[in-house]
Design an enzyme around this catalytic site. Structure first.
Site, PDB file in Angstrom:
ATOM      1  N   HIS A  19     -15.645  -7.958   1.016  1.00 39.21           N
ATOM      2  CA  HIS A  19     -14.666  -8.845   1.650  1.00 39.21           C
ATOM      3  C   HIS A  19     -14.798 -10.265   1.132  1.00 39.21           C
ATOM      4  O   HIS A  19     -13.807 -10.918   0.766  1.00 39.21           O
ATOM      5  CB  HIS A  19     -14.852  -8.812   3.171  1.00 39.21           C
ATOM      6  CG  HIS A  19     -13.975  -9.790   3.910  1.00 39.21           C
ATOM      7  ND1 HIS A  19     -14.396 -11.067   4.225  1.00 39.21           N
ATOM      8  CD2 HIS A  19     -12.707  -9.679   4.367  1.00 39.21           C
ATOM      9  CE1 HIS A  19     -13.417 -11.694   4.845  1.00 39.21           C
ATOM     10  NE2 HIS A  19     -12.390 -10.877   4.958  1.00 39.21           N
ATOM     11  N   LYS A  51       0.830  -1.206   0.000  1.00 35.85           N
ATOM     12  CA  LYS A  51       0.000   0.000   0.000  1.00 35.85           C
ATOM     13  C   LYS A  51       0.866   1.258   0.000  1.00 35.85           C
ATOM     14  O   LYS A  51       0.638   2.191  -0.782  1.00 35.85           O
ATOM     15  CB  LYS A  51      -0.935  -0.005   1.205  1.00 35.85           C
ATOM     16  CG  LYS A  51      -1.947   1.133   1.217  1.00 35.85           C
ATOM     17  CD  LYS A  51      -2.930   0.969   2.371  1.00 35.85           C
ATOM     18  CE  LYS A  51      -3.758  -0.279   2.214  1.00 35.85           C
ATOM     19  NZ  LYS A  51      -4.751  -0.458   3.305  1.00 35.85           N
ATOM     20  N   CYS A  71       9.470 -38.803  -9.170  1.00 35.29           N
ATOM     21  CA  CYS A  71       8.189 -39.453  -9.419  1.00 35.29           C
ATOM     22  C   CYS A  71       7.268 -39.425  -8.208  1.00 35.29           C
ATOM     23  O   CYS A  71       6.230 -40.085  -8.201  1.00 35.29           O
ATOM     24  CB  CYS A  71       8.397 -40.896  -9.876  1.00 35.29           C
ATOM     25  SG  CYS A  71       9.234 -41.956  -8.671  1.00 35.29           S
ATOM     26  N   MET A  86      -5.697  -7.400   8.526  1.00 38.73           N
ATOM     27  CA  MET A  86      -5.068  -6.553   9.547  1.00 38.73           C
ATOM     28  C   MET A  86      -5.931  -5.314   9.764  1.00 38.73           C
ATOM     29  O   MET A  86      -7.031  -5.231   9.249  1.00 38.73           O
ATOM     30  CB  MET A  86      -3.630  -6.235   9.154  1.00 38.73           C
ATOM     31  CG  MET A  86      -2.730  -7.469   9.193  1.00 38.73           C
ATOM     32  SD  MET A  86      -1.023  -7.118   8.744  1.00 38.73           S
ATOM     33  CE  MET A  86      -1.170  -6.674   7.020  1.00 38.73           C
ATOM     34  N   ARG A 110      -3.321  -1.336  -6.418  1.00 36.64           N
ATOM     35  CA  ARG A 110      -2.469  -2.525  -6.344  1.00 36.64           C
ATOM     36  C   ARG A 110      -2.806  -3.388  -7.548  1.00 36.64           C
ATOM     37  O   ARG A 110      -3.875  -3.250  -8.147  1.00 36.64           O
ATOM     38  CB  ARG A 110      -2.707  -3.302  -5.049  1.00 36.64           C
ATOM     39  CG  ARG A 110      -4.145  -3.774  -4.870  1.00 36.64           C
ATOM     40  CD  ARG A 110      -4.394  -4.276  -3.469  1.00 36.64           C
ATOM     41  NE  ARG A 110      -5.810  -4.548  -3.232  1.00 36.64           N
ATOM     42  CZ  ARG A 110      -6.367  -4.645  -2.035  1.00 36.64           C
ATOM     43  NH1 ARG A 110      -5.639  -4.506  -0.951  1.00 36.64           N
ATOM     44  NH2 ARG A 110      -7.658  -4.891  -1.907  1.00 36.64           N
ATOM     45  N   SER A 148      15.496 -41.835 -10.083  1.00 33.93           N
ATOM     46  CA  SER A 148      14.193 -41.193  -9.950  1.00 33.93           C
ATOM     47  C   SER A 148      13.950 -40.995  -8.461  1.00 33.93           C
ATOM     48  O   SER A 148      13.947 -41.963  -7.690  1.00 33.93           O
ATOM     49  CB  SER A 148      13.087 -42.053 -10.557  1.00 33.93           C
ATOM     50  OG  SER A 148      11.841 -41.393 -10.438  1.00 33.93           O
ATOM     51  N   ARG A 191      -3.476   2.925   8.533  1.00 32.83           N
ATOM     52  CA  ARG A 191      -3.817   1.720   7.770  1.00 32.83           C
ATOM     53  C   ARG A 191      -2.633   0.766   7.695  1.00 32.83           C
ATOM     54  O   ARG A 191      -1.483   1.191   7.560  1.00 32.83           O
ATOM     55  CB  ARG A 191      -4.225   2.095   6.339  1.00 32.83           C
ATOM     56  CG  ARG A 191      -5.430   3.013   6.231  1.00 32.83           C
ATOM     57  CD  ARG A 191      -5.625   3.469   4.785  1.00 32.83           C
ATOM     58  NE  ARG A 191      -6.763   4.357   4.627  1.00 32.83           N
ATOM     59  CZ  ARG A 191      -7.977   3.958   4.267  1.00 32.83           C
ATOM     60  NH1 ARG A 191      -8.196   2.664   4.027  1.00 32.83           N
ATOM     61  NH2 ARG A 191      -8.967   4.815   4.136  1.00 32.83           N
ATOM     62  N   GLY A 210      -8.384  -7.256   4.501  1.00 35.61           N
ATOM     63  CA  GLY A 210      -9.192  -7.333   5.710  1.00 35.61           C
ATOM     64  C   GLY A 210      -8.568  -8.094   6.855  1.00 35.61           C
ATOM     65  O   GLY A 210      -9.179  -8.218   7.922  1.00 35.61           O
ATOM     66  N   TYR A 245      13.453 -34.378 -15.640  1.00 32.29           N
ATOM     67  CA  TYR A 245      11.997 -34.462 -15.789  1.00 32.29           C
ATOM     68  C   TYR A 245      11.333 -34.567 -14.431  1.00 32.29           C
ATOM     69  O   TYR A 245      11.961 -34.908 -13.430  1.00 32.29           O
ATOM     70  CB  TYR A 245      11.594 -35.657 -16.674  1.00 32.29           C
ATOM     71  CG  TYR A 245      11.828 -37.016 -16.055  1.00 32.29           C
ATOM     72  CD1 TYR A 245      10.881 -37.605 -15.208  1.00 32.29           C
ATOM     73  CD2 TYR A 245      12.995 -37.731 -16.318  1.00 32.29           C
ATOM     74  CE1 TYR A 245      11.096 -38.845 -14.639  1.00 32.29           C
ATOM     75  CE2 TYR A 245      13.217 -38.978 -15.760  1.00 32.29           C
ATOM     76  CZ  TYR A 245      12.262 -39.535 -14.915  1.00 32.29           C
ATOM     77  OH  TYR A 245      12.477 -40.766 -14.342  1.00 32.29           O
TER      78      TYR A 245
END
Length: 898
Positions: A451, A22, A850, A102, A335, A782, A91, A100, A870
């Site tokens: 909210h 903010k 895996c 804090m 934001r 693997s 704020r 919402g 992979y």
């Protein structure tokens, strides 16, 4: 001395770590010359100091005083001046948005004297006393920790006495009386009354915001969103501007694009004669932002220009909070906005088309979790439905569950295995537990910026807001429809977050179009293709071109193998042969276990061989010329036998009847013989191959014969034999020697050259630490991260997840289960060691993973950095892994270029 306070003119959007999101964005808008009320930001460093030491750092008070004096000079007013008071808001503002979670306190600087001066300057007694009652209410709840319901009950009583349900019908005298009531609540429920010194108000509010970083709901939200706990929050002190000065004033929230769908247009909510929390809380129903064009055309036109400026500047969807004070537009926050999964993909490709970002950036802006959300089913449009209401489509998806009317019940029922829909008039931050537990959220108040909507979109939860026609009666735990239908707690409802519809009962679901696209049922390049499918196709096409990691599937049968290819798999990374021993074949395994002689054992193995061979033929055929890694039998043999209790009962019942069931007796003896105190660390994996003669030989022969038959039929099978649970290279050497002999025999018998590689799973700490030795006999590793996690942590997964994992998560021992996301410090370190050691011995060794972590987005990024070749995961997670592999490659390339 450290600098803890920054004026808005001193920061910018890149200082989020220090100034929070903010504060950094307020500074950025100030630098852009946009109409931002003046103010200053107290840094996250100050918050961290306060939380660690229980007090503010040396010099902070003086720095705040200096910035406050500058603010007063700029305004020509003093904080709380009796005649013409400067008022400020305090704020919160963390690096990552936590809507919402804090605290915020508005109108600081009002007291019993300055409220009179404000009324005189504003020319409105009602406005002044309304502002004062808001301050006392927010201060009491936020700073003094007084139950918010006490204030709500007081204002409801005032409205009842006035014969109204609308706050706006309370006049100045009503609100003056309400202030007196509120002050009495504060006096009765705190050690002292409401503070009259404006600077004391501000200092107490700042400390309360610091402390709210560790409030239970904030901790829960961070855990849910995987936000680090040690960041702290900044605090923004901003000169107040007022949307509650009359009908020529108001407050609103705007989005530069629809955060639910991603479509371009005018989206947001506006509320006349109100302050910001009224919009977010959803207490009063808003009007669509487009209505502002009629209400205040000049402010509307200016707002649209600013929205365009911000979106082009941030190159993304922006979420904007604004206030209009008697026709003057003020920007209170911007934001990068939270959005649904569908909106994320649409917006990313739209911004590419606009030339604001490239395809690399588009891939980086969508996530595997968002893609997984798009693959969830949706309601069947052709099914019959009993619609009982309609609200705003705040967050898309299809959710079915039992209606519950408070957060506690949602959590309780969810833990009992029930699917629930949380139904509220409006949600507030205290409902977070229930929102997480619920399948979906339904509110009768609020809009797309309430909210409920904001938090649901951030979590990917289905949400319908503002279903005004539904009367939500939380006291009697029911909702009533306009037609008089009553939905009691426990009744099943269905909510559609895509169109806002609410249905009674369970509505059937169908596969999403995104899944159908991945399955090859929808052509994304056709003119009539869904725009979301087109967006996903564009992103995935570029992702596949950018990723280094290959993606394979965990598949144990031809059907899953074929589906994995359609999903984009480049092979099978784990074919679990134990699944082939279940069902009708269990009796053959029982014969193997009960064999007393070599002849009986060989007969049992010979009976299993053709079944295994046919299984492998089906899988090799489905995979074409793609590699298939076949893991030889891993679990202990007792898992293939009947339950010991069930067997004991059968034997006892037979004996009570004078009967004797020889097979059951032998099975019971075998169960006792094979019983282990800790089977996970007992006779399983490679140990079975060493102890049970012929078992692995039979499996290797089945693989080889299947490959030979496929090759004769014109196929190109590429089997890889994987030996599980190897601890020492000697184990692998013995099994490898036996396997190579079998492969040579089958090649000679069939006249087919077989190219079969042999490797092992790395799933034990010792194997990882001795990887250099094991690589001498292994052509590939693997990583079996499920067992590697268990053995590294000393956890038995089946036991610990049910017994104490919830406590570990709550106490912060780990932020997320190590079975969901790889433990980088412990298990990850072992993987890195094994990669380095294995390649030191065999530079061309193939490395994969895996375990279930192969489909986890965060873990995929680690595997990319660790240098694996992979990842392998379930067929459904293959698109997720493909996308995250590309995001990891792009992120790494970006870091290298810097």
């Amino acid at each position: 001395m450290a600098k803890y306070v920054y004026d808005f003119t001193e920061g910018n959007k890149d200082l989020k770590d220090l100034l929070g999101g903010k504060g950094a964005n307020l500074a950025e808008m100030t630098n852009l010359g946009l109409p931002v009320p003046p103010g200053f930001t107290i840094t996250t460093e100050a918050c961290r100091y306060y939380l660690e030491h229980g007090g503010v750092p040396e010099g902070l008070d003086a720095q705040i005083g200096e910035k406050l004096s500058a603010l007063e000079s700029a305004h020509g007013k003093r904080l709380g001046d009796p005649e013409d008071p400067l008022l400020v808001s305090v704020r919160s503002g963390a690096k990552f948005s936590m809507p919402g979670m804090m605290e915020t306190v508005l109108n600081i600087g009002l007291n019993d004297v300055s409220v009179q001066g404000l009324a005189k300057q504003a020319g409105s007694e009602r406005f002044a006393w309304d502002s004062y009652r808001r301050l006392i209410q927010m201060f009491g709840k936020t700073v003094l920790d007084i139950e918010g319901e006490l204030f709500e009950e007081a204002i409801e009583a005032a409205k009842d006495a006035k014969g109204t349900t609308d706050d706006l019908d309370l006049d100045g005298e009503d609100l003056r009386a309400l202030v007196g009531t509120y002050k009495g609540i504060v006096r009765d429920h705190s050690n002292e009354g409401f503070p009259q010194d404006p600077r004391v108000q501000m200092d107490m509010a700042i400390k309360a915001v610091f402390g709210s970083w560790n409030a239970p709901r904030a901790v829960l939200y961070r855990r849910q969103e995987r936000i680090p706990a040690d960041l702290g929050t900044a605090v923004n002190v901003v000169a107040m501007v007022f949307g509650n000065l009359g009908m020529d004033s108001g407050t609103g929230v705007a989005f530069t694009r629809d955060p639910a769908s991603g479509q371009q247009g005018i989206y947001g909510d506006y509320l006349q004669n109100a302050q910001g929390e009224d919009v977010v809380a959803g207490i009063r129903n808003t009007v669509p932002l487009i209505d502002l064009e009629t209400i205040d055309n000049a402010a509307y036109d200016q707002l649209l220009q600013i929205m365009e400026t911000l979106e082009n500047h941030y190159r993304d969807l922006c979420d904007i909070e604004f206030t209009i004070e008697r026709g003057k537009l003020w920007m209170l926050q911007t934001r990068v906005g939270k959005r649904t999964a569908a909106a994320a993909f649409r917006i990313a490709t739209q911004l590419v088309d606009q030339g604001l970002i490239d395809l690399d950036e588009a891939v980086s802006r969508v996530t595997g979790d968002q893609l997984a959300q798009l693959m969830f089913p949706r309601f069947d449009e052709s099914a019959s439905k009993d619609q009982i209401g309609k609200g705003m489509n705040a967050s898309p998806g299809a959710a079915v569950g039992k209606a519950v009317f408070d957060s506690y019940t949602a959590v309780k029922w969810s833990r009992s295995g029930e699917d629930v829909i949380l139904v509220r008039r409006e949600t507030n931050p205290d409902d977070l537990d229930g929102m997480i537990a619920a399948r979906g959220i339904l509110t009768s108040r609020g809009g797309k910026t309430s909210h409920a909507a904001v938090v649901a979109r951030g979590m990917g939860k289905t949400c319908v807001c503002g279903a005004e026609e539904l009367n939500v009666d939380t006291k009697n735990r029911r909702l009533v429809t306009p037609a008089g239908t009553i939905v009691d707690e426990g009744d099943v409802i269905s909510i559609d977050g895509t169109n806002g519809n609410v249905y009674l009962g369970e509505v059937p679901v169908v596969p999403s179009p995104v899944v159908r696209y991945f399955e090859g049922e929808l052509d994304a390049t056709s003119d009539d293709a869904d725009d979301l499918v087109k967006a996903v196709h564009r992103v995935m096409t570029h992702a596949d071109a950018r990723r280094r990691l290959a993606v394979r599937a965990n598949a144990d049968n031809p059907e899953d193998s074929a589906r994995s290819v359609r999903m984009g798999a480049q092979g099978v990374g784990l074919c679990r042969t134990e699944h082939m021993f279940l069902g009708d074949r269990r009796q053959l395994v029982e014969k193997l276990i009960l064999a007393d002689t070599d002849a009986e054992r060989e007969e049992a193995l010979a009976a299993l061989l053709p079944h295994q061979r046919e299984d492998f033929i089906g899988i090799f055929t489905a995979m074409g010329g793609l590699p298939v890694t076949v893991r030889l039998l891993d679990p202990p043999l007792h898992e293939f036998l009947p339950d010991i209790t069930e067997l004991s009962v059968r034997v006892a019942v037979a004996e009570s009847r004078g009967e004797r069931h020889e097979n059951d007796l032998r099975l019971l003896q075998a169960v006792h013989r094979l019983h282990e105190q800790n089977p996970m660390l007992g006779l399983r994996g490679v140990r079975l191959g060493l102890v049970v003669p012929g078992l692995f030989v039979m499996q290797v022969r089945a693989i080889a014969e299947a490959a030979a038959e496929c090759k004769k039929a014109g196929g190109d099978p590429r089997p890889e034999i994987m030996i599980p649970l190897v601890d020492a290279v000697q184990e692998l050497e013995i099994i490898r020697d036996e396997s190579e002999k079998v492969l040579a025999e089958v090649a000679e018998e069939t006249g087919v050259d077989l190219d079969v590689s042999i490797g092992t799973m790395i799933e034990l700490p010792r194997a990882a630490l001795t990887a250099a030795q094991i690589a001498e006999s292994a052509e590939f590793f693997s990583f079996g991260t499920n067992d590697l996690t268990q053995t590294t942590w000393g956890f038995s997964r089946d036991d610990v997840e049910a017994s104490f994992f919830s406590a570990y998560l709550e106490k912060g021992v780990f932020g997320v289960s190590p079975f969901e996301t790889l433990d980088l410090d412990g298990v990850g370190r072992l993987v890195e060691i094994a990669v380095k050691e294995g390649r030191s011995t065999r530079p061309d060794i193939k490395l994969g993973i895996c375990g279930e972590h192969g489909g986890d987005p965060d873990s995929v990024h680690f595997f990319h950095k660790a240098g694996l070749d992979y990842v392998s995961c379930s067929p459904f997670r293959i698109p997720v892994a493909r996308l995250e592999a590309a995001r990891a490659a792009i992120q790494t390339a970006g870091s290298d270029s810097r």
